[in-house]
Design a protein around this motif. Structure first.
Motif, PDB file in Angstrom:
ATOM      1  N   LEU A   3       0.841  -1.194   0.000  1.00 25.03           N
ATOM      2  CA  LEU A   3       0.000   0.000   0.000  1.00 25.03           C
ATOM      3  C   LEU A   3       0.874   1.242   0.000  1.00 25.03           C
ATOM      4  CD1 LEU A   3      -2.634  -1.019   2.694  1.00 25.03           C
ATOM      5  CD2 LEU A   3      -2.798  -1.262   0.213  1.00 25.03           C
ATOM      6  N   ASP A   4       0.620   2.146  -0.931  1.00 25.11           N
ATOM      7  CA  ASP A   4       1.371   3.396  -0.947  1.00 25.11           C
ATOM      8  C   ASP A   4       0.585   4.474  -0.197  1.00 25.11           C
ATOM      9  OD1 ASP A   4      -0.613   4.285  -2.692  1.00 25.11           O
ATOM     10  OD2 ASP A   4       0.679   4.266  -4.455  1.00 25.11           O
ATOM     11  N   ARG A   5       1.106   5.675  -0.196  1.00 28.43           N
ATOM     12  CA  ARG A   5       0.497   6.793   0.528  1.00 28.43           C
ATOM     13  C   ARG A   5      -0.928   7.065   0.053  1.00 28.43           C
ATOM     14  NH1 ARG A   5      -0.316  11.752  -0.796  1.00 28.43           N
ATOM     15  NH2 ARG A   5       1.014  11.654  -2.630  1.00 28.43           N
ATOM     16  N   ILE A   6      -1.155   7.009  -1.232  1.00 28.07           N
ATOM     17  CA  ILE A   6      -2.484   7.293  -1.777  1.00 28.07           C
ATOM     18  C   ILE A   6      -3.475   6.198  -1.372  1.00 28.07           C
ATOM     19  CG2 ILE A   6      -3.829   7.542  -3.902  1.00 28.07           C
ATOM     20  CD1 ILE A   6      -1.412   9.014  -5.106  1.00 28.07           C
ATOM     21  N   ASP A   7      -3.047   4.930  -1.436  1.00 25.58           N
ATOM     22  CA  ASP A   7      -3.923   3.839  -0.988  1.00 25.58           C
ATOM     23  C   ASP A   7      -4.325   4.045   0.464  1.00 25.58           C
ATOM     24  OD1 ASP A   7      -3.842   2.433  -3.425  1.00 25.58           O
ATOM     25  OD2 ASP A   7      -2.032   1.334  -2.819  1.00 25.58           O
ATOM     26  N   ARG A   8      -3.376   4.418   1.303  1.00 27.20           N
ATOM     27  CA  ARG A   8      -3.661   4.629   2.727  1.00 27.20           C
ATOM     28  C   ARG A   8      -4.601   5.813   2.924  1.00 27.20           C
ATOM     29  NH1 ARG A   8      -0.799   1.442   6.031  1.00 27.20           N
ATOM     30  NH2 ARG A   8       0.971   0.350   5.169  1.00 27.20           N
ATOM     31  N   GLN A   9      -4.419   6.859   2.135  1.00 28.75           N
ATOM     32  CA  GLN A   9      -5.335   8.002   2.206  1.00 28.75           C
ATOM     33  C   GLN A   9      -6.744   7.571   1.811  1.00 28.75           C
ATOM     34  OE1 GLN A   9      -3.051  10.785  -0.369  1.00 28.75           O
ATOM     35  NE2 GLN A   9      -3.498  12.284   1.252  1.00 28.75           N
ATOM     36  N   ILE A  10      -6.850   6.802   0.756  1.00 28.48           N
ATOM     37  CA  ILE A  10      -8.154   6.306   0.300  1.00 28.48           C
ATOM     38  C   ILE A  10      -8.815   5.492   1.410  1.00 28.48           C
ATOM     39  CG2 ILE A  10      -9.271   4.657  -1.272  1.00 28.48           C
ATOM     40  CD1 ILE A  10      -7.273   5.650  -3.449  1.00 28.48           C
ATOM     41  N   LEU A  11      -8.062   4.581   2.015  1.00 26.62           N
ATOM     42  CA  LEU A  11      -8.616   3.745   3.084  1.00 26.62           C
ATOM     43  C   LEU A  11      -9.071   4.593   4.273  1.00 26.62           C
ATOM     44  CD1 LEU A  11      -6.081   0.796   2.980  1.00 26.62           C
ATOM     45  CD2 LEU A  11      -8.488   0.741   2.257  1.00 26.62           C
ATOM     46  N   SER A  12      -8.255   5.550   4.653  1.00 34.26           N
ATOM     47  CA  SER A  12      -8.599   6.408   5.784  1.00 34.26           C
ATOM     48  C   SER A  12      -9.867   7.219   5.506  1.00 34.26           C
ATOM     49  CB  SER A  12      -7.435   7.335   6.106  1.00 34.26           C
ATOM     50  OG  SER A  12      -7.746   8.155   7.203  1.00 34.26           O
ATOM     51  N   LEU A  13      -9.933   7.796   4.332  1.00 38.29           N
ATOM     52  CA  LEU A  13     -11.096   8.615   3.976  1.00 38.29           C
ATOM     53  C   LEU A  13     -12.372   7.774   3.875  1.00 38.29           C
ATOM     54  CD1 LEU A  13      -9.352  10.917   1.372  1.00 38.29           C
ATOM     55  CD2 LEU A  13     -10.379  11.671   3.547  1.00 38.29           C
ATOM     56  N   LEU A  14     -12.282   6.617   3.245  1.00 42.23           N
ATOM     57  CA  LEU A  14     -13.464   5.760   3.130  1.00 42.23           C
ATOM     58  C   LEU A  14     -13.885   5.198   4.481  1.00 42.23           C
ATOM     59  CD1 LEU A  14     -12.889   3.841  -0.221  1.00 42.23           C
ATOM     60  CD2 LEU A  14     -14.543   5.662   0.257  1.00 42.23           C
ATOM     61  N   GLN A  15     -12.922   4.930   5.347  1.00 41.05           N
ATOM     62  CA  GLN A  15     -13.262   4.442   6.680  1.00 41.05           C
ATOM     63  C   GLN A  15     -14.035   5.512   7.456  1.00 41.05           C
ATOM     64  OE1 GLN A  15     -10.902   1.704   9.568  1.00 41.05           O
ATOM     65  NE2 GLN A  15     -10.021   3.739   9.743  1.00 41.05           N
ATOM     66  N   ASP A  16     -13.666   6.775   7.267  1.00 37.39           N
ATOM     67  CA  ASP A  16     -14.366   7.869   7.939  1.00 37.39           C
ATOM     68  C   ASP A  16     -15.711   8.180   7.301  1.00 37.39           C
ATOM     69  OD1 ASP A  16     -12.293   8.148   9.735  1.00 37.39           O
ATOM     70  OD2 ASP A  16     -11.369   9.840   8.675  1.00 37.39           O
ATOM     71  N   TYR A  52     -19.147  -1.706   3.057  1.00 35.77           N
ATOM     72  CA  TYR A  52     -19.534  -0.348   3.419  1.00 35.77           C
ATOM     73  C   TYR A  52     -20.800  -0.463   4.252  1.00 35.77           C
ATOM     74  CZ  TYR A  52     -16.310   0.637  -0.369  1.00 35.77           C
ATOM     75  OH  TYR A  52     -15.201   0.682  -1.166  1.00 35.77           O
ATOM     76  N   HIS A  53     -20.792   0.183   5.425  1.00 30.84           N
ATOM     77  CA  HIS A  53     -21.897   0.010   6.361  1.00 30.84           C
ATOM     78  C   HIS A  53     -22.319   1.348   6.953  1.00 30.84           C
ATOM     79  CE1 HIS A  53     -20.792  -4.250   6.305  1.00 30.84           C
ATOM     80  NE2 HIS A  53     -19.551  -3.839   6.443  1.00 30.84           N
ATOM     81  N   ALA A  54     -23.592   1.417   7.338  1.00 32.71           N
ATOM     82  CA  ALA A  54     -24.071   2.554   8.112  1.00 32.71           C
ATOM     83  C   ALA A  54     -23.807   2.259   9.583  1.00 32.71           C
ATOM     84  CB  ALA A  54     -25.565   2.766   7.875  1.00 32.71           C
ATOM     85  N   GLU A  55     -23.353   3.246  10.324  1.00 35.04           N
ATOM     86  CA  GLU A  55     -23.150   3.085  11.763  1.00 35.04           C
ATOM     87  C   GLU A  55     -24.439   3.506  12.456  1.00 35.04           C
ATOM     88  OE1 GLU A  55     -20.251   4.804  15.248  1.00 35.04           O
ATOM     89  OE2 GLU A  55     -19.508   4.770  13.195  1.00 35.04           O
ATOM     90  N   LEU A  56     -25.094   2.555  13.102  1.00 33.92           N
ATOM     91  CA  LEU A  56     -26.390   2.801  13.720  1.00 33.92           C
ATOM     92  C   LEU A  56     -26.246   3.083  15.203  1.00 33.92           C
ATOM     93  CD1 LEU A  56     -28.393  -0.111  12.027  1.00 33.92           C
ATOM     94  CD2 LEU A  56     -27.957   2.204  11.169  1.00 33.92           C
ATOM     95  N   ASP A  57     -27.169   3.871  15.754  1.00 37.18           N
ATOM     96  CA  ASP A  57     -27.170   4.160  17.179  1.00 37.18           C
ATOM     97  C   ASP A  57     -28.077   3.162  17.882  1.00 37.18           C
ATOM     98  OD1 ASP A  57     -26.449   6.271  19.370  1.00 37.18           O
ATOM     99  OD2 ASP A  57     -28.571   5.798  19.618  1.00 37.18           O
ATOM    100  N   ALA A  58     -27.474   2.274  18.667  1.00 35.86           N
ATOM    101  CA  ALA A  58     -28.218   1.187  19.314  1.00 35.86           C
ATOM    102  C   ALA A  58     -29.325   1.711  20.223  1.00 35.86           C
ATOM    103  CB  ALA A  58     -27.255   0.300  20.100  1.00 35.86           C
ATOM    104  N   ALA A  59     -29.031   2.696  21.055  1.00 40.86           N
ATOM    105  CA  ALA A  59     -30.032   3.209  21.999  1.00 40.86           C
ATOM    106  C   ALA A  59     -31.219   3.824  21.268  1.00 40.86           C
ATOM    107  CB  ALA A  59     -29.394   4.213  22.946  1.00 40.86           C
ATOM    108  N   THR A  60     -30.954   4.592  20.228  1.00 37.82           N
ATOM    109  CA  THR A  60     -32.033   5.213  19.456  1.00 37.82           C
ATOM    110  C   THR A  60     -32.942   4.160  18.832  1.00 37.82           C
ATOM    111  OG1 THR A  60     -30.661   7.132  18.972  1.00 37.82           O
ATOM    112  CG2 THR A  60     -32.523   6.741  17.498  1.00 37.82           C
ATOM    113  N   LEU A  61     -32.363   3.025  18.469  1.00 40.54           N
ATOM    114  CA  LEU A  61     -33.123   1.970  17.810  1.00 40.54           C
ATOM    115  C   LEU A  61     -33.651   0.917  18.785  1.00 40.54           C
ATOM    116  CD1 LEU A  61     -30.869   1.734  14.686  1.00 40.54           C
ATOM    117  CD2 LEU A  61     -33.159   2.698  14.837  1.00 40.54           C
ATOM    118  N   GLY A  62     -33.660   1.244  20.091  1.00 41.25           N
ATOM    119  CA  GLY A  62     -34.292   0.370  21.073  1.00 41.25           C
ATOM    120  C   GLY A  62     -33.399  -0.657  21.729  1.00 41.25           C
ATOM    121  N   PHE A  63     -32.070  -0.505  21.631  1.00 39.15           N
ATOM    122  CA  PHE A  63     -31.125  -1.422  22.267  1.00 39.15           C
ATOM    123  C   PHE A  63     -30.168  -0.643  23.166  1.00 39.15           C
ATOM    124  CE2 PHE A  63     -32.609  -3.718  18.576  1.00 39.15           C
ATOM    125  CZ  PHE A  63     -32.779  -4.999  19.063  1.00 39.15           C
ATOM    126  N   PRO A  64     -30.687  -0.082  24.279  1.00 36.83           N
ATOM    127  CA  PRO A  64     -29.838   0.747  25.140  1.00 36.83           C
ATOM    128  C   PRO A  64     -28.892  -0.044  26.051  1.00 36.83           C
ATOM    129  CG  PRO A  64     -32.012   0.584  26.086  1.00 36.83           C
ATOM    130  CD  PRO A  64     -32.066  -0.122  24.760  1.00 36.83           C
TER     131      PRO A  64
END
Length: 155
Positions: A3-16, A52-64
């Protein structure tokens, strides 16, 4: 594949932000869209990107309620370990299952609608499960840090 610098940038940005468009991603890493997309596809094919996933809020969705359960098995033979992993994979409230080295065989992250819901999971699914010797649980009071993914830095 190294992985070069650009690959790592891509991974970081997509992870965020996995919803970032390829055009925005390409602009942020200093490429045009076609080579950026080729790099993303290559990272997917090599297994660096699993999805690729949506990060869900457990408490908001009834799993506090979030509980960590430390499970010890009677036997640590490979087929018994695999059978336990297969068993807990079918319990929707078990969100993570990690095999550990040491006194405890597995740690599970479990979400529940309320304490009674967790008790039901514990008494109907975990403690009577085949090969389970003991289950120790800890209820979370608060979460100080919960970061998904991994740190991605330049080489």
């Amino acid at each position: 594949m190294a992985l070069d610098r650009i690959d790592r940038q891509i991974l970081s940005l997509l992870q965020d932000d996995g919803r970032m468009t390829n055009v925005d991603l390409a602009e942020r890493v200093g490429l045009t869209a076609p080579p950026c997309l080729r790099r993303v596809r290559a990272l997917e094919e090599m297994g660096a990107i699993h999805g690729y996933h949506a990060e869900l809020d457990a408490a908001t969705l009834g799993f506090p309620i979030t509980v960590f359960a430390m499970v010890s098995l009677k036997s640590q033979a490979e087929h018994d370990l695999a059978a336990f992993e297969h068993y807990v994979a079918a319990i929707p409230e078990v969100r993570e299952c990690h095999m550990l080295n040491g006194e405890i065989d597995f740690i599970l992250k479990i979400v529940a609608t309320d304490l009674k819901g967790f008790q039901d999971i514990l008494t109907t699914h975990l403690t009577p499960a085949p090969n389970v010797a003991s289950v120790k649980t800890s209820l979370t009071i608060r979460t100080a840090k919960a970061v998904s993914g991994i740190p991605v830095s330049d080489p």
